[in-house]
Design a protein around this motif. Sequence first.
Motif, short mmCIF file in Angstrom:
data_model
loop_
_atom_site.label_atom_id
_atom_site.label_comp_id
_atom_site.label_asym_id
_atom_site.label_seq_id
_atom_site.Cartn_x
_atom_site.Cartn_y
_atom_site.Cartn_z
N SER A 1 7.89 7.30 -12.98
CA SER A 1 7.16 8.19 -12.09
C SER A 1 5.71 8.17 -12.57
CB SER A 1 7.72 9.62 -12.16
OG SER A 1 6.78 10.49 -11.54
N ALA A 2 4.90 7.44 -11.83
CA ALA A 2 3.49 7.34 -12.22
C ALA A 2 2.84 8.72 -12.15
CB ALA A 2 2.77 6.36 -11.31
N LEU A 3 3.34 9.53 -11.19
CA LEU A 3 2.77 10.86 -10.98
C LEU A 3 2.99 11.76 -12.19
CD1 LEU A 3 1.31 12.05 -8.50
CD2 LEU A 3 3.49 13.10 -7.85
N PRO B 1 0.84 -1.20 0.00
CA PRO B 1 0.00 0.00 0.00
C PRO B 1 0.88 1.25 0.00
CG PRO B 1 -0.76 -1.56 1.69
CD PRO B 1 0.54 -2.09 1.15
N GLY B 2 0.56 2.20 -0.84
CA GLY B 2 1.33 3.45 -0.88
C GLY B 2 2.44 3.47 -1.92
N VAL B 3 2.70 2.35 -2.57
CA VAL B 3 3.76 2.31 -3.58
C VAL B 3 3.35 3.09 -4.84
CG1 VAL B 3 3.07 0.13 -4.68
CG2 VAL B 3 5.45 0.78 -4.71
N GLY B 4 2.04 3.24 -5.00
CA GLY B 4 1.55 4.00 -6.15
C GLY B 4 0.80 3.16 -7.17
N LYS B 5 0.21 2.07 -6.74
CA LYS B 5 -0.47 1.18 -7.70
C LYS B 5 -1.60 1.89 -8.44
CE LYS B 5 -1.35 -1.90 -4.57
NZ LYS B 5 -0.55 -1.21 -3.54
N SER B 6 -2.46 2.59 -7.69
CA SER B 6 -3.60 3.19 -8.39
C SER B 6 -3.14 4.35 -9.27
CB SER B 6 -4.71 3.60 -7.44
OG SER B 6 -4.21 4.38 -6.41
N THR B 7 -2.14 5.10 -8.80
CA THR B 7 -1.61 6.20 -9.62
C THR B 7 -1.00 5.61 -10.90
OG1 THR B 7 -1.03 7.27 -7.54
CG2 THR B 7 -0.14 8.26 -9.54
N PHE B 8 -0.28 4.51 -10.73
CA PHE B 8 0.37 3.86 -11.87
C PHE B 8 -0.67 3.30 -12.84
CE2 PHE B 8 1.84 0.02 -13.99
CZ PHE B 8 2.96 0.48 -14.65
N ALA C 1 10.20 7.72 -9.15
CA ALA C 1 11.52 8.16 -9.58
C ALA C 1 11.42 9.61 -10.04
CB ALA C 1 12.03 7.26 -10.70
N ASP C 2 11.15 10.50 -9.09
CA ASP C 2 11.04 11.93 -9.40
C ASP C 2 11.56 12.74 -8.21
OD1 ASP C 2 8.80 11.95 -7.53
OD2 ASP C 2 7.58 11.15 -9.17
N GLY C 3 11.85 14.01 -8.45
CA GLY C 3 12.31 14.92 -7.38
C GLY C 3 13.45 14.31 -6.57
P1 GDP Z 1 -1.42 2.50 -3.75
O1 GDP Z 1 -1.82 2.39 -2.31
O2 GDP Z 1 -0.31 1.55 -4.07
O3 GDP Z 1 -2.57 2.38 -4.71
O4 GDP Z 1 -0.77 3.96 -3.92
P2 GDP Z 1 -1.39 5.31 -4.49
O5 GDP Z 1 -1.46 5.29 -5.98
O6 GDP Z 1 -2.64 5.62 -3.75
O7 GDP Z 1 -0.25 6.35 -4.09
C1 GDP Z 1 0.17 6.58 -2.77
C2 GDP Z 1 0.78 7.96 -2.67
O8 GDP Z 1 1.97 8.03 -3.43
C3 GDP Z 1 -0.14 9.06 -3.18
O9 GDP Z 1 -0.01 10.19 -2.36
C4 GDP Z 1 0.40 9.34 -4.56
O10 GDP Z 1 0.17 10.67 -4.99
C5 GDP Z 1 1.89 9.10 -4.37
N1 GDP Z 1 2.53 8.68 -5.63
C6 GDP Z 1 2.11 7.72 -6.49
N2 GDP Z 1 2.94 7.65 -7.55
C7 GDP Z 1 3.90 8.57 -7.35
C8 GDP Z 1 5.07 8.98 -8.10
O11 GDP Z 1 5.36 8.47 -9.18
N3 GDP Z 1 5.84 9.96 -7.54
C9 GDP Z 1 5.54 10.54 -6.35
N4 GDP Z 1 6.36 11.49 -5.91
N5 GDP Z 1 4.46 10.20 -5.63
C10 GDP Z 1 3.65 9.23 -6.12
#
Ligand code: GDP
Length: 328
Positions: free
Chosen positions: A230-232, A54-61, A193-195
């Motif tokens: 960087s999914a973001l 959780p928090g790795v960015g799955k949904s953003t990705f 992989a950003d900032g």
């Molecule tokens: P999930 O729990 O794996 O589905 O993760 P989320 O997609 O909800 O992302 C968790 C947090 O990480 C959120 O605050 C996102 O904005 C942030 N996040 C996701 N992808 C990236 C990324 O590529 N770069 C950065 N800096 N933050 C990210």
Amino acid sequence: MTKIHDITNRTSLARAITLMESTRADHQQEAHTLLASLLPKTGNSIRIGITGVPGVGKSTFIEAFGLHVIEQGHKVAVLAIDPSSTKTGGSILGDKTRMSKLSQHEDAFIRPSPTGGSLGGVARRTREAMLLCEAAGYDVIIVETVGVGQSEIEVADMVDMFLLLLLPGSGDELQGIKKGIVELADLIVVNKADGDLAASAKRVRADYSAALRMLHPSNHSWQPKAITCSALLGDGIPEIWHSVGEFARIMDDNGDLQRHRSKQAISWMWKEIREMLMNQFKQHPKVSARIGEMEEAVQKGEITPTQAGYTLLDIFQKVDADGSPLQE
Ligand code: GDP
């Protein structure tokens, strides 16, 4: 509910999946008839599994990746297997606020994890939902799971390609990576992989690239690799889609994809048999009447688990003279 004859729109597809998830025998019967009639239309997709803590960015990705893939002319279905939902009935994956842009897109279909039941039950319904999505014309299927419990193994067992999402900067234990998961991965994606995190993400990528070279590849024609993204910001997303395409082409050309799917289908059949037998066993009136007593005797150390097992199996297997199971 009126009978579902086709699943060419999202509403009827969603209804067919609901039917499949129902515990009512008549619903399941109808769903299986529907699935059997649609079987020739299944299989024309690339099935991608995605896992990570959780928090790795799955949904953003998945949102960024899904939108990119749709731009390339595909239709994307996202299904979730959420081990937390099997215990609590609630869900940490798949709630409606996730992937809001993707979920609104007409070429995407997002289905939260079925809740309740065992992980095996949820996995089975997800497998069936995957086939329904294929029959409905989705050619990229993403099965997502949160990296806890045994759910990654279930997902790896139903997809063609398995992606492991990692965070920059922490070791295996901190990432919650269990033994054996890296070995399952066809592609490791170091996200964020950003900032400030960019340098650390590169280091993690290099470490895993080295580790992957040392491990045996999960199949001979594809050498698993690690990349950053960087999914973001969307960086690295086209490269990942390119790798998926390359994987699918290589695996398809040499017949590995077909062999892999055949093996999965056989393993699925045995899982079904185990589950069906277990249900029949537990529901058998004479068996269920004795289960409590046997459990207690085993607990107290009065008989061995093996003895108890044989006693119950004996009752289960007893048949009437005409060959029908002995009823009360
Ligand atoms: P999930 O729990 O794996 O589905 O993760 P989320 O997609 O909800 O992302 C968790 C947090 O990480 C959120 O605050 C996102 O904005 C942030 N996040 C996701 N992808 C990236 C990324 O590529 N770069 C950065 N800096 N933050 C990210």
